[in-house]
Each structure stands twice: as structure tokens, then as C-alpha cells.
Design a protein around this motif. Structure first.
Motif, mmCIF file in Angstrom:
data_model
loop_
_atom_site.group_PDB
_atom_site.id
_atom_site.type_symbol
_atom_site.label_atom_id
_atom_site.label_comp_id
_atom_site.label_asym_id
_atom_site.label_seq_id
_atom_site.Cartn_x
_atom_site.Cartn_y
_atom_site.Cartn_z
ATOM 1 N N PRO A 140 0.786 -1.236 0.000
ATOM 2 C CA PRO A 140 0.000 0.000 0.000
ATOM 3 C C PRO A 140 0.813 1.278 0.000
ATOM 4 C CG PRO A 140 0.138 -0.823 2.219
ATOM 5 C CD PRO A 140 0.868 -1.820 1.354
ATOM 6 N N GLY A 141 2.115 1.215 0.158
ATOM 7 C CA GLY A 141 2.938 2.400 0.172
ATOM 8 C C GLY A 141 2.898 3.117 1.508
ATOM 9 N N TYR A 142 3.337 4.374 1.479
ATOM 10 C CA TYR A 142 3.483 5.161 2.703
ATOM 11 C C TYR A 142 2.773 6.494 2.558
ATOM 12 C CZ TYR A 142 7.314 1.818 2.836
ATOM 13 O OH TYR A 142 8.054 0.663 2.788
ATOM 14 N N TRP A 143 2.288 7.013 3.710
ATOM 15 C CA TRP A 143 1.613 8.310 3.741
ATOM 16 C C TRP A 143 2.295 9.230 4.735
ATOM 17 C CZ3 TRP A 143 -2.272 9.622 0.477
ATOM 18 C CH2 TRP A 143 -2.918 8.586 -0.219
ATOM 19 N N GLY A 144 2.354 10.515 4.372
ATOM 20 C CA GLY A 144 2.788 11.527 5.313
ATOM 21 C C GLY A 144 1.653 11.888 6.247
ATOM 22 N N GLN A 145 1.953 12.779 7.198
ATOM 23 C CA GLN A 145 0.979 13.099 8.232
ATOM 24 C C GLN A 145 -0.034 14.143 7.807
ATOM 25 O OE1 GLN A 145 3.752 14.623 7.862
ATOM 26 N NE2 GLN A 145 3.701 16.655 8.791
ATOM 27 N N GLY A 146 0.165 14.793 6.699
ATOM 28 C CA GLY A 146 -0.776 15.808 6.234
ATOM 29 C C GLY A 146 -0.380 17.206 6.664
ATOM 30 N N THR A 147 -0.656 18.154 5.799
ATOM 31 C CA THR A 147 -0.422 19.559 6.101
ATOM 32 C C THR A 147 -1.638 20.347 5.623
ATOM 33 O OG1 THR A 147 1.150 21.406 5.877
ATOM 34 C CG2 THR A 147 0.869 19.972 3.955
ATOM 35 N N LEU A 148 -2.134 21.253 6.469
ATOM 36 C CA LEU A 148 -3.374 21.963 6.199
ATOM 37 C C LEU A 148 -3.120 23.195 5.339
ATOM 38 C CD1 LEU A 148 -6.413 22.434 6.677
ATOM 39 C CD2 LEU A 148 -5.779 23.656 8.788
ATOM 40 N N VAL A 149 -3.881 23.293 4.269
ATOM 41 C CA VAL A 149 -3.878 24.477 3.411
ATOM 42 C C VAL A 149 -5.251 25.117 3.502
ATOM 43 C CG1 VAL A 149 -3.742 25.305 1.036
ATOM 44 C CG2 VAL A 149 -2.146 23.544 1.840
#
Length: 114
Positions: free
Chosen positions: A101-110
Motif C-alpha cells: 500500500p505504500g506510505y503516507w505523510g501526516q498531512g499539512t493543512l492548506v
């Protein structure tokens, strides 16, 4: 593997932001990297992708405004966002994959708002 996303913030409509996603592993090891976003109440959607030979793909809603790129020396993928619109407001996630499934970052809000 860690993906560290940064660069989000509050910007006025028409403004620009550049998101960065630094990988703890060499990005040469991935065959696919991309940015996705999720607005409140919506499903996560693809924004832009880049593969190991540099081919890019964009959602229709961001074509001509956003640009995805990589810096292999820094193991980082970028998303340059120009002419931002209020509907671009979302949490942006970076993704990297060699196999699912790969990897995900934690997210950044725009947030795009006047």
C-alpha cells in the motif's frame, strides 16, 4: 519509512504555496509519488502524481495551477500551488509507493481564505 510534509498555511485567494514532503528513504526507491487532499466531509482525492521516469499527472481541477516535482538529492517531493482558490482548502497528504500500500505523510493543512 517516514514522509514529513510541510509548507501548509493560510493564504489569500490567488496566492501561492509550496508544499514539501521529505522522505527518510531515498526517493529513487519509489516508483510513484504523489499528493492527495481531503477537504472536510469529502473523500481523499488525488491532486498530482509523478512516477520514476518523471511523468506527471494532475487532477483536472488543478491543471495549469499546480506543479509536482522532485529533488532526488534532498529526497523530497514538492507541490507548487499557484492561483489558489477557496476550494483548494484541504489537508494535503504526500504518498510514496514502490508496491502497495505504500506510505503516507501526516498531512499539512492548506486554507485559502480572504
Amino acid at each position: 519509512v517516514q514522509l514529513q510534509a510541510s509548507g501548509g498555511g493560510l493564504v489569500q485567494p490567488g496566492g501561492s504555496l509550496r508544499l514539501s514532503c521529505a522522505s527518510s528513504r531515498s526517493i529513487d526507491s519509489y516508483n510513484f509519488m504523489g499528493w492527495f487532499r481531503q477537504a472536510p466531509g469529502n473523500q481523499r482525492e488525488l491532486v498530482a502524481t509523478i512516477n520514476s521516469i518523471g511523468s506527471t499527472n494532475y487532477a483536472d481541477s488543478v491543471k495549469g495551477r499546480f506543479t509536482i516535482s522532485t529533488d532526488n538529492a534532498k529526497n523530497t517531493v514538492y507541490l507548487q500551488m499557484n492561483s489558489l482558490k477557496p476550494e483548494d482548502t484541504a489537508v494535503y497528504y504526500c504518498h510514496a509507493r514502490r508496491i502497495s500500500p505504500g506510505y503516507w505523510g501526516q498531512g499539512t493543512l492548506v486554507t485559502v481564505s480572504s
